[in-house]
Scaffold this motif. Structure first.
Motif, short mmCIF file in Angstrom:
data_model
loop_
_atom_site.label_atom_id
_atom_site.label_comp_id
_atom_site.label_asym_id
_atom_site.label_seq_id
_atom_site.Cartn_x
_atom_site.Cartn_y
_atom_site.Cartn_z
N LEU A 269 -46.72 -18.69 -53.06
CA LEU A 269 -47.89 -18.17 -52.33
C LEU A 269 -47.30 -17.34 -50.98
O LEU A 269 -45.98 -17.56 -50.79
CB LEU A 269 -48.52 -19.37 -51.68
CG LEU A 269 -49.19 -20.24 -52.99
CD1 LEU A 269 -50.13 -21.42 -52.11
CD2 LEU A 269 -50.26 -19.53 -53.73
N GLU A 270 -47.93 -16.35 -50.68
CA GLU A 270 -47.56 -15.76 -49.74
C GLU A 270 -47.88 -16.42 -48.37
O GLU A 270 -48.97 -16.46 -48.15
CB GLU A 270 -48.36 -14.36 -49.74
CG GLU A 270 -47.74 -13.27 -48.53
CD GLU A 270 -48.50 -11.89 -48.58
OE1 GLU A 270 -48.35 -11.23 -47.47
OE2 GLU A 270 -49.45 -11.69 -49.47
N ILE A 271 -46.86 -16.75 -47.59
CA ILE A 271 -46.85 -17.38 -46.35
C ILE A 271 -46.26 -16.54 -45.27
O ILE A 271 -45.22 -15.76 -45.22
CB ILE A 271 -45.73 -18.77 -46.45
CG1 ILE A 271 -46.18 -19.55 -47.63
CG2 ILE A 271 -46.03 -19.45 -45.37
CD1 ILE A 271 -47.62 -20.16 -47.71
N GLY A 272 -47.20 -16.53 -44.23
CA GLY A 272 -47.01 -15.65 -42.90
C GLY A 272 -47.51 -16.50 -41.77
O GLY A 272 -46.71 -17.64 -41.72
N GLU A 276 -51.50 -16.71 -46.61
CA GLU A 276 -52.10 -15.38 -46.59
C GLU A 276 -53.15 -14.97 -47.75
O GLU A 276 -52.84 -15.38 -49.02
CB GLU A 276 -50.88 -14.31 -46.69
CG GLU A 276 -49.95 -14.48 -45.78
CD GLU A 276 -50.58 -13.72 -44.32
OE1 GLU A 276 -51.54 -13.38 -44.38
OE2 GLU A 276 -50.12 -13.92 -43.21
N CYS A 277 -54.31 -14.96 -47.49
CA CYS A 277 -55.37 -14.86 -48.30
C CYS A 277 -56.12 -13.62 -48.38
O CYS A 277 -56.28 -12.79 -47.59
CB CYS A 277 -56.43 -16.10 -47.91
SG CYS A 277 -55.95 -17.51 -47.96
N ALA A 284 -54.46 -17.15 -54.37
CA ALA A 284 -53.93 -17.03 -55.84
C ALA A 284 -55.13 -17.55 -56.83
O ALA A 284 -55.53 -18.07 -56.40
CB ALA A 284 -52.36 -17.95 -56.06
#
Length: 413
Positions: A269-272, A276-277, A284
């Motif tokens: 998953l994109e984590i910032g 991140e959605c 996702a």
């Protein structure tokens, strides 16, 4: 809260009822998603996983009514124990999620078990930030969980010296409760005044005056670089960056929070600053985020945001449930709302206050106990904060929804 979407952004897909929806986070957002699924007619397997042993409870009262002793534990619970049983929800409480395999669609638990899902809702919230080098001794507190509030409550005795590090909404609420309990409170702010970062320097100065009128000592631009001191077993106070030492029997650290996403390391998953959605809260395929942990582009403001407010947690939980049930994609574009209790003053806000360019006090003052302040970013009205002005709040909320320009706002005064 209704979802605002653009037809061109909606992607119709064939709706397929999932066999198993897993919600990680026994929070307001997680509970809201579970309830919305059942209300929407979902009848298949539903599992709620929570790191804490409690059923979902309400966090905002922890720094207000619960800390003051006005509410007991039963009153902060969001629903009675029989409610989840009536919803036919399988609960795994006191069992943190420690990993996520998106390829196999499985959540790993601290017990070593794995829970398979068709759709996953992540609602794990945030964790408090701590000062580097904070000693693990008696008298040092953060406030996030029910246990945190219970422990702190026992130490707020009349005459006790308390230092609150951080003068945001949580820090000022704790300071207000402590001052009302007869505690000697020192509030350390990293800005020119409490809440100056959120409300601007003018309103921040009025917040400072309100606290000082209740006996709180405020030290501005002192939170950064301070160090908590101890005798090895209990806290003794705080050493400021300038070398000054302040004595205290209790130190509360309220310097913000971080999204609870460590368990998602290596998940893909994109984590910032959170998960991140997409604008519809999809992180996702089959994975949705809701509440404090979710970061998404709110097209109403054309900004990526992560909102740590109770009402957003509930509304976003409902939104992701609707997405799962409908099999369609629609933007989640709310006007954020929050409130804060400072002594007898209830601040209420609609919109997005961060990184504002201007704050305009249109009527009243905090000292009067009634006021309205507008927030501008670029040439738009992006927020309103008020006390005892419900009609004004509603009117300005509508203008925010309609993307009113700043000049239109000034004409409407």
């Amino acid at each position: 809260m209704p979802c605002i979407g653009h037809p061109a952004d909606r992607k119709a897909v064939k709706a397929k009822t999932p066999e198993h929806v897993v919600v990680v986070g026994a929070s307001a957002a997680g509970l809201s998603a579970a309830e919305a699924l059942r209300r929407g007619g979902y009848e298949n397997k539903l599992t709620l996983i929570g790191a804490e042993p409690h059923l979902p409870y309400d966090r905002p009262p922890l720094s207000k009514q619960f800390l003051s002793g006005e509410w007991d534990q039963d009153k902060v619970m969001l629903r009675p124990p029989a409610h989840l049983a009536d919803l036919d929800v399988m609960t795994r409480l006191g069992t943190p999620a420690v990993g996520l395999n998106t390829a196999d669609r499985k959540v790993a638990l601290a017990t070593g078990d794995e829970v398979a899902y068709d759709h996953l809702v992540v609602a794990t919230g945030v964790t408090p930030r701590m000062l580097p080098g904070t000693p693990k001794v008696r008298g040092v507190h953060t406030l996030r969980t029910l246990e945190d509030a219970q422990t702190l409550q026992t130490e707020l005795e009349s005459g006790t010296r308390v230092i609150v590090i951080g003068a945001g909404f949580l820090g000022t609420e704790i300071a207000a409760v402590a001052a009302n309990a007869g505690v000697q409170v020192t509030l350390l702010s990293n800005a020119s005044a409490p809440l100056a970062g959120a409300l601007g320097p003018e309103l921040g100065a009025e917040v400072a005056a309100l606290h000082e009128s209740h006996g709180v000592t405020i030290r501005t631009r002192q939170a950064a670089g301070c160090v908590i001191t101890s005798d090895g077993s209990k806290v003794t106070g705080v050493a400021l960056k300038n070398g000054e030492k302040l004595q205290a029997a209790v130190v509360v650290v309220a310097i913000g929070s971080a999204p609870a996403v460590r368990w998602l390391d290596n998940s893909g998953l994109e984590i910032g600053d959170g998960i991140e959605c997409a604008p519809d809260s999809l992180a996702a395929p089959g994975i949705h985020a809701a509440g404090d942990v979710a970061r998404w582009r709110n097209r109403l403001f054309n900004l990526r945001m992560r909102v740590e407010h109770r009402t957003n947690a509930v509304d976003q939980g409902i939104h992701v449930a609707e997405q799962i049930l409908a099999g369609t994609r629609a933007d989640y574009a709310p006007v954020p709302y929050f409130w804060s209790d400072q002594y007898d003053l209830k601040l209420q806000s609609y919109g997005w206050l961060r990184n504002h360019d201007e704050v305009l006090l249109t009527e009243g003052s905090i000292a009067e106990g009634k006021f309205v302040a507008l927030f501008r970013r670029d040439n738009r009205v992006t927020g309103v904060v008020a006390a005892r002005s419900v009609k004004a709040l509603r009117r300005w909320r509508e203008l925010i929804i309609n993307k009113a320009s700043w000049s239109d706002a000034l004409d409407a005064l």
